[in-house]
Enzyme design. Sequence first.
Site, PDB file in Angstrom:
ATOM      1  N   LYS A 119      44.663  34.234  19.714  1.00 25.66           N
ATOM      2  CA  LYS A 119      43.512  35.080  19.258  1.00 25.66           C
ATOM      3  C   LYS A 119      43.918  36.606  19.380  1.00 25.66           C
ATOM      4  O   LYS A 119      44.252  37.431  20.456  1.00 25.66           O
ATOM      5  CB  LYS A 119      42.483  34.688  20.544  1.00 25.66           C
ATOM      6  CG  LYS A 119      41.171  35.647  20.524  1.00 25.66           C
ATOM      7  CD  LYS A 119      39.987  35.054  21.065  1.00 25.66           C
ATOM      8  CE  LYS A 119      38.925  35.533  20.853  1.00 25.66           C
ATOM      9  NZ  LYS A 119      38.795  37.076  20.914  1.00 25.66           N
ATOM     10  N   LYS A 319      40.974  32.278  27.225  1.00 28.49           N
ATOM     11  CA  LYS A 319      41.525  33.932  27.294  1.00 28.49           C
ATOM     12  C   LYS A 319      42.673  34.040  28.275  1.00 28.49           C
ATOM     13  O   LYS A 319      42.819  33.244  29.321  1.00 28.49           O
ATOM     14  CB  LYS A 319      40.111  34.804  27.972  1.00 28.49           C
ATOM     15  CG  LYS A 319      39.208  34.656  27.165  1.00 28.49           C
ATOM     16  CD  LYS A 319      39.219  35.633  25.837  1.00 28.49           C
ATOM     17  CE  LYS A 319      38.912  36.897  26.081  1.00 28.49           C
ATOM     18  NZ  LYS A 319      38.046  37.850  25.216  1.00 28.49           N
ATOM     19  N   CYS A 413      63.904  69.650  41.726  1.00 25.66           N
ATOM     20  CA  CYS A 413      64.176  68.391  41.490  1.00 25.66           C
ATOM     21  C   CYS A 413      64.159  67.553  42.919  1.00 25.66           C
ATOM     22  O   CYS A 413      64.701  67.958  43.710  1.00 25.66           O
ATOM     23  CB  CYS A 413      65.626  68.172  41.033  1.00 25.66           C
ATOM     24  SG  CYS A 413      66.175  66.522  41.031  1.00 25.66           S
TER      25      CYS A 413
HETATM   26  N1  5U1 Z   1      42.570  32.620  15.687  1.00 21.55           N
HETATM   27  C1  5U1 Z   1      41.197  32.843  15.684  1.00 21.55           C
HETATM   28  N2  5U1 Z   1      40.587  34.034  16.229  1.00 21.55           N
HETATM   29  N3  5U1 Z   1      39.318  33.593  15.798  1.00 21.55           N
HETATM   30  C2  5U1 Z   1      38.011  34.575  16.222  1.00 21.55           C
HETATM   31  N4  5U1 Z   1      40.361  31.927  15.265  1.00 21.55           N
HETATM   32  C3  5U1 Z   1      39.085  32.636  15.354  1.00 21.55           C
HETATM   33  N5  5U1 Z   1      37.795  32.201  14.905  1.00 21.55           N
HETATM   34  C4  5U1 Z   1      36.883  32.818  15.081  1.00 21.55           C
HETATM   35  C5  5U1 Z   1      37.097  34.226  15.825  1.00 21.55           C
HETATM   36  C6  5U1 Z   1      35.658  34.999  16.115  1.00 21.55           C
HETATM   37  O1  5U1 Z   1      35.624  32.599  14.998  1.00 21.55           O
HETATM   38  C7  5U1 Z   1      35.280  31.387  14.452  1.00 21.55           C
HETATM   39  C8  5U1 Z   1      34.005  30.748  14.728  1.00 21.55           C
HETATM   40  C9  5U1 Z   1      35.747  31.575  12.865  1.00 21.55           C
END
Ligand code: 5U1
Length: 671
Positions: A119, A319, A413
């Site tokens: 992510k 997360k 110093c």
């Molecule tokens: N790797 C990844 N990051 N990300 C963010 N996949 C992914 N998919 C997302 C988002 C906001 O939304 C999916 C619903 C396409």
Amino acid sequence: MSSNSPTNLAERYAFLQKELARLEHAYYALDNPLLPDSEYDRLYRELLDIEAVHSEWITPESLSQRVGGVALKQFDSVTHIVPMLSLNNAFDDVELIAFDRRCREGLHLDHVDYAGELKFDGLAISLRYENGLLVRAATRGDGTSGEDVTANVKTIRAIPLRLTGMSIPKVLEVRGEVFMNLNDFRKMNVQAALIGEKEFANPRNAAAGSLRQLDSKVTAKRPLSFFAYGLGALEPQSWLPATHEELLNAYIKLGIPVCSERRILKSVAEILTFYKDIGAKRDSLPYDIDGVVYKVNSFAEQAKLGFVSRAPRFALAHKFPAQEALTTVLGIDVQVGRTGAITPVARLAPVVVGGVTVTNATLHNEDEVKRKDVWIGDTVSVRRAGDVIPEVVSVVKERRQPDAKQFVMPLRCPVCDSHIERLADEAIARCSGGLFCGAQRKQALIHFAHRRALDIEGLGEKIVDQLVDHNLVRTPADLYRLGFTALANLERMGEKSADNLIAAINHSRNTTLARFIFALGIRHVGEATAKDLANHYRNMHALMDAKFDDLLLVNDVGPVVASSIMSFMGETHNREVIEQLLASGMQLSVEEKIISDAVAGKTFVLTGTFPTLTRDEAKDLLEKVGAKVSGTVSKKTDYVVAGVDAGSKLKKAEELGVQVIDETAMLKLLK
Ligand code: 5U1
């Protein structure tokens, strides 16, 4: 090019477009440069030259269009026909296990395959390709409509302006993240600080700020990257592969960057291993991530699961702990580095950032404290990312209390009580007790013993570490008081080595004034300046007592070098060490310069291995007769002396037409 006839020029132009697109993709999307930058530049210039004559050939996909265009007044709005959804989040294993159960139950399956990926901490974007050509790029906005940032996105070299490969759909909306690599982000902030521009707090803000520039010429200068992870509109639907994994592989074939950190996960156990593995890697990744994402791999299964409000049921973001957190500044101390650099450090109320408890954060230098306006008692945002030291990124000004105190740079110093000096053109303040300061001790001794300084063979880093750690040596003058027994008792030091080291220390007493001056490690006084100072003053006391204006009369000494010498010599601690060294029986000779008309004032560069002389010996010989020896070849170089295995310097000399000679020819010149 073989000919300038229009047909061939057009062919050449088409070839350059393709070739440059291939090189850019390899460089920016695959991190795998295929040619040296200079070759890329040459081809790019050729493309521009052709376009200067045939502007009618320029298309929106020409790579020359990546430099940005006219500034906009505002962004147009774009409707996302397929909405850009957000992801549900899981912050612990329980939520993740529940997600897997929901997916299995919803699909009436015993097990489900998930695609695990990163992510990215950037900005979501949708790229619309029609018949392979990038026609529109839009931000996520509220998910239903976003801003048209096409001109800006076209400047991102990782994003192809035209898709490649055999199977290109009529309409393809690629969804993914625009982000900035940590290294690029740091470099950009350093650059911004240098020219007094605003720095960005983190790479995410930098990416978002850069993408939302109305002037695409500004975006073009920002080092943005992109990874694809999803799909919007598609025509024809028959193009769609069966799984998410296959979709990403198809993207790669089209020239769209996809992150390689992904894995198919077949159970909760595999999901948790993936989360742990990526978590362990997080600090060494070249970009920020804030978690991992799991998606049901089969598109048919995704469709069955559907959506709840604005998030899909088939995907989950798991997360990681946040990389920024708020805390209070309890105090601001200064630290002294190995080179005497003074760094203000914020002492913080303990706070967990990125899973680690942080109690200190660097404030880099005095100007940085002022620019960020950090006061003692302030609430600050602290960031810990990658393997870098935690830093204070910003202050929550609204929370400043009436008893908050401003930071004042100390004058002395904290380690050795010498004066802290800041030279006019430097951001860094430094302790001026170079020969005496405990923090600089090891560095000062290693430099003192260096081959080009007092040349004490056998006094390497490991021995210096032990001598200092056992409190046997505090300053270079202590070296000349070392006894055999103390040395012989050190780790990995036999009697023979101790004997040899004592002999080397004794031998080093017979040296030149120039080497001695260089050995003191005065900031900005390199070998060449040390030689100039030795030739000018001819004894150490004369240099120790020199006045600022007098120093300016020395060849190549300007105000910066003169101030540095003045502050070094103005420090009583340093003078005491020099006096002790002189009293230990130093014999400092001053070489008479024999000027050779053939080479005096000429610049030489030495490269490769010579048949009889070492490079150091050749350098000394040349400098003795008034020549200059430089490390880099330029148009100003008079001779490159090349030995066996001469590399890039020889190549550069040939390119620039600089005269190349061998050792024999050099010795002839010297005669
Ligand atoms: N790797 C990844 N990051 N990300 C963010 N996949 C992914 N998919 C997302 C988002 C906001 O939304 C999916 C619903 C396409």
